[in-house]
Motif scaffolding. Structure first.
Motif, PDB file in Angstrom:
ATOM      1  N   ARG A  25     -14.518  -3.491  -9.192  1.00 18.14           N
ATOM      2  CA  ARG A  25     -14.874  -4.902  -9.358  1.00 18.14           C
ATOM      3  C   ARG A  25     -14.737  -5.686  -8.052  1.00 18.14           C
ATOM      4  NH1 ARG A  25     -11.842  -7.308 -14.355  1.00 18.14           N
ATOM      5  NH2 ARG A  25     -13.235  -9.029 -13.995  1.00 18.14           N
ATOM      6  N   GLU A  27     -16.085  -4.786  -5.367  1.00 20.37           N
ATOM      7  CA  GLU A  27     -17.377  -4.620  -4.703  1.00 20.37           C
ATOM      8  C   GLU A  27     -18.546  -5.091  -5.553  1.00 20.37           C
ATOM      9  OE1 GLU A  27     -17.832  -0.648  -3.222  1.00 20.37           O
ATOM     10  OE2 GLU A  27     -15.738  -0.559  -2.600  1.00 20.37           O
ATOM     11  N   ARG A  28     -18.422  -4.994  -6.854  1.00 20.85           N
ATOM     12  CA  ARG A  28     -19.501  -5.380  -7.773  1.00 20.85           C
ATOM     13  C   ARG A  28     -18.930  -6.280  -8.845  1.00 20.85           C
ATOM     14  NH1 ARG A  28     -24.168  -2.175  -8.080  1.00 20.85           N
ATOM     15  NH2 ARG A  28     -24.874  -4.008  -9.172  1.00 20.85           N
ATOM     16  N   ASN A  72     -22.532   2.338 -11.666  1.00 21.69           N
ATOM     17  CA  ASN A  72     -23.401   1.728 -10.656  1.00 21.69           C
ATOM     18  C   ASN A  72     -24.840   1.620 -11.156  1.00 21.69           C
ATOM     19  OD1 ASN A  72     -23.504   0.489  -8.101  1.00 21.69           O
ATOM     20  ND2 ASN A  72     -24.465   2.320  -7.245  1.00 21.69           N
ATOM     21  N   LEU A  75     -25.056  -1.252 -13.592  1.00 24.19           N
ATOM     22  CA  LEU A  75     -25.003  -2.541 -12.904  1.00 24.19           C
ATOM     23  C   LEU A  75     -26.290  -2.818 -12.161  1.00 24.19           C
ATOM     24  CD1 LEU A  75     -21.343  -2.392 -11.583  1.00 24.19           C
ATOM     25  CD2 LEU A  75     -22.212  -3.738 -13.508  1.00 24.19           C
ATOM     26  N   GLN A  76     -26.874  -1.797 -11.542  1.00 21.83           N
ATOM     27  CA  GLN A  76     -28.133  -1.975 -10.838  1.00 21.83           C
ATOM     28  C   GLN A  76     -29.260  -2.310 -11.799  1.00 21.83           C
ATOM     29  OE1 GLN A  76     -28.669   1.585  -8.487  1.00 21.83           O
ATOM     30  NE2 GLN A  76     -27.600   0.684  -6.752  1.00 21.83           N
ATOM     31  N   ASP A  79     -29.170  -5.863 -12.560  1.00 23.78           N
ATOM     32  CA  ASP A  79     -29.597  -6.691 -11.441  1.00 23.78           C
ATOM     33  C   ASP A  79     -31.104  -6.897 -11.420  1.00 23.78           C
ATOM     34  OD1 ASP A  79     -26.971  -6.897 -10.607  1.00 23.78           O
ATOM     35  OD2 ASP A  79     -27.168  -5.384  -9.018  1.00 23.78           O
TER      36      ASP A  79
END
Length: 81
Positions: A25, A27-28, A72, A75-76, A79
């Motif tokens: 968290r 970093e993202r 990841n 999360l991507q 986005d």
């Protein structure tokens, strides 16, 4: 993005994944809702031996150990939405 972290108190795998998620968290950005599976018979039945479990809604991202690639990717994907 909001993710759910299903855990059990006293579980060393849960503690390990929680710490890894806190590092991730940094970093993202994402929200993390911790839920103790022992607080609900339904959750005990569903996740009893799989904890810890990281999920987005009904989609299980990983269990036992953090899968940084799956997290990841999740999360991507959010986005781009």
């Amino acid at each position: 993005m909001r993710l759910t972290f299903y855990y059990r108190s006293g579980c060393h795998l849960c503690d390990d994944m929680w710490q890894q998620l806190q590092e991730f968290r940094k970093e993202r950005a994402f929200e993390l809702d911790p839920v103790d599976v022992d607080g609900s018979p339904q959750l005990q039945a569903r996740y009893g031996t799989l904890v810890p479990v990281l999920a987005r809604g009904d989609q299980e991202l990983c269990h036992y150990y953090l899968d940084p690639v799956a997290l990841n990717n999740c999360l991507q994907a959010s986005d781009t939405v």
